[in-house]
Design a protein around this motif. Sequence first.
Motif, PDB file in Angstrom:
ATOM      1  N   THR A 194       0.833  -1.182   0.000  1.00  0.00           N
ATOM      2  CA  THR A 194       0.000   0.000   0.000  1.00  0.00           C
ATOM      3  C   THR A 194       0.868   1.232   0.000  1.00  0.00           C
ATOM      4  O   THR A 194       1.962   1.255   0.554  1.00  0.00           O
ATOM      5  N   ASN A 195       0.348   2.298  -0.626  1.00  0.00           N
ATOM      6  CA  ASN A 195       1.102   3.526  -0.781  1.00  0.00           C
ATOM      7  C   ASN A 195       1.256   4.241   0.553  1.00  0.00           C
ATOM      8  O   ASN A 195       2.332   4.734   0.887  1.00  0.00           O
ATOM      9  N   ILE A 198      -7.282   6.902  -1.694  1.00  0.00           N
ATOM     10  CA  ILE A 198      -8.145   6.249  -2.674  1.00  0.00           C
ATOM     11  C   ILE A 198      -9.452   7.035  -2.706  1.00  0.00           C
ATOM     12  O   ILE A 198     -10.044   7.315  -1.659  1.00  0.00           O
ATOM     13  N   LEU A 221     -10.443  -0.220   3.354  1.00  0.00           N
ATOM     14  CA  LEU A 221      -9.237   0.550   3.035  1.00  0.00           C
ATOM     15  C   LEU A 221      -8.687   1.251   4.265  1.00  0.00           C
ATOM     16  O   LEU A 221      -7.465   1.251   4.516  1.00  0.00           O
ATOM     17  N   TRP A 248      -5.058   2.858   4.216  1.00  0.00           N
ATOM     18  CA  TRP A 248      -5.183   3.788   3.095  1.00  0.00           C
ATOM     19  C   TRP A 248      -5.980   5.011   3.528  1.00  0.00           C
ATOM     20  O   TRP A 248      -7.066   4.872   4.103  1.00  0.00           O
ATOM     21  N   TYR A 301      -4.126   7.937  -5.416  1.00  0.00           N
ATOM     22  CA  TYR A 301      -3.473   6.741  -5.968  1.00  0.00           C
ATOM     23  C   TYR A 301      -4.448   5.931  -6.803  1.00  0.00           C
ATOM     24  O   TYR A 301      -4.105   5.406  -7.868  1.00  0.00           O
TER      25      TYR A 301
END
Length: 297
Positions: free
Chosen positions: A2-3, A8, A25, A30, A73
Amino acid sequence: MTNGKQPIFVFGATGRQGGSVAKALLKVGWPVRALVLNSTDAASLELEITGVELVQGAFEDTDVIRAAMKDTYGVFSVLPANLAAEDEVRYGISIADLAAEIGVDHLVYSSGASVGDELTGVARFDAKPRIEAHVRELRITTTIVRPMIFMEMLVRPGFGLDEGRLVSLIRPDHSIQLTAVEDIGKFVAAVFADKTRFGGMTLKIASDRVTGHELEAALTEGAGRPIAYARFSDDVLAANADLAHMAKSLEDGPLAECVDLNAMREINPELLTFRSWLAGNGRRALDEALRTTNTLA
């Protein structure tokens, strides 16, 4: 991986699928940004309390959506079930085009498991495959998920549970594949976490597979009283094109295709069976359906 920094952007976050995705998420770290029609209503405020960043706007507000997609993202696109077919196609294409224009890393579009290889000629059935076809042409990494029939559909008021029966789409000895809405969020979170693995895929997802007899047994156990299972009569199916289409698809169409539940469990180790869902988040819906007067009699 995951970033962890870029959010998101989730559509439908005040609804079932989008809400499930937003929750899943957030749980894995996220940041989530969500489009909401009214940022002051109860459902939106509940999202905000959990840490979701709210963006007020409608599907028509392309400038708002374009601005909200910047620095994200990924985008999760799901559309309300009550949209007219042409509106669904228009909004689905618009969301995908904006994601491609902005250069989003990963677009996930939630379609439907009844989508097949050929169009039916009926607008409401062909909306999702039309969006899928457009999404695949874009220069952007996309994943299409096709959830099987929601478990929630089997415990809605008006299908006879209050009278000790469930009337549904399959023959008693045939099977139906079901998806718990809360599982959809976990699948989508896994997809966003691994673009290399899932990018470019069309993924049909399911949580469990049960026969009509097994539905009867599970609902009887959950209700604490006998629940008999029966298929809709031929007369009812003949009078309702949507039900007839789904019933046929469950026998020899896209809804009859078997999803590998072991593969599903590898993606989502917390996969729910129908029985476990009834004992958990499905309990309230079951109790409500058991109390409600049958409107289809």
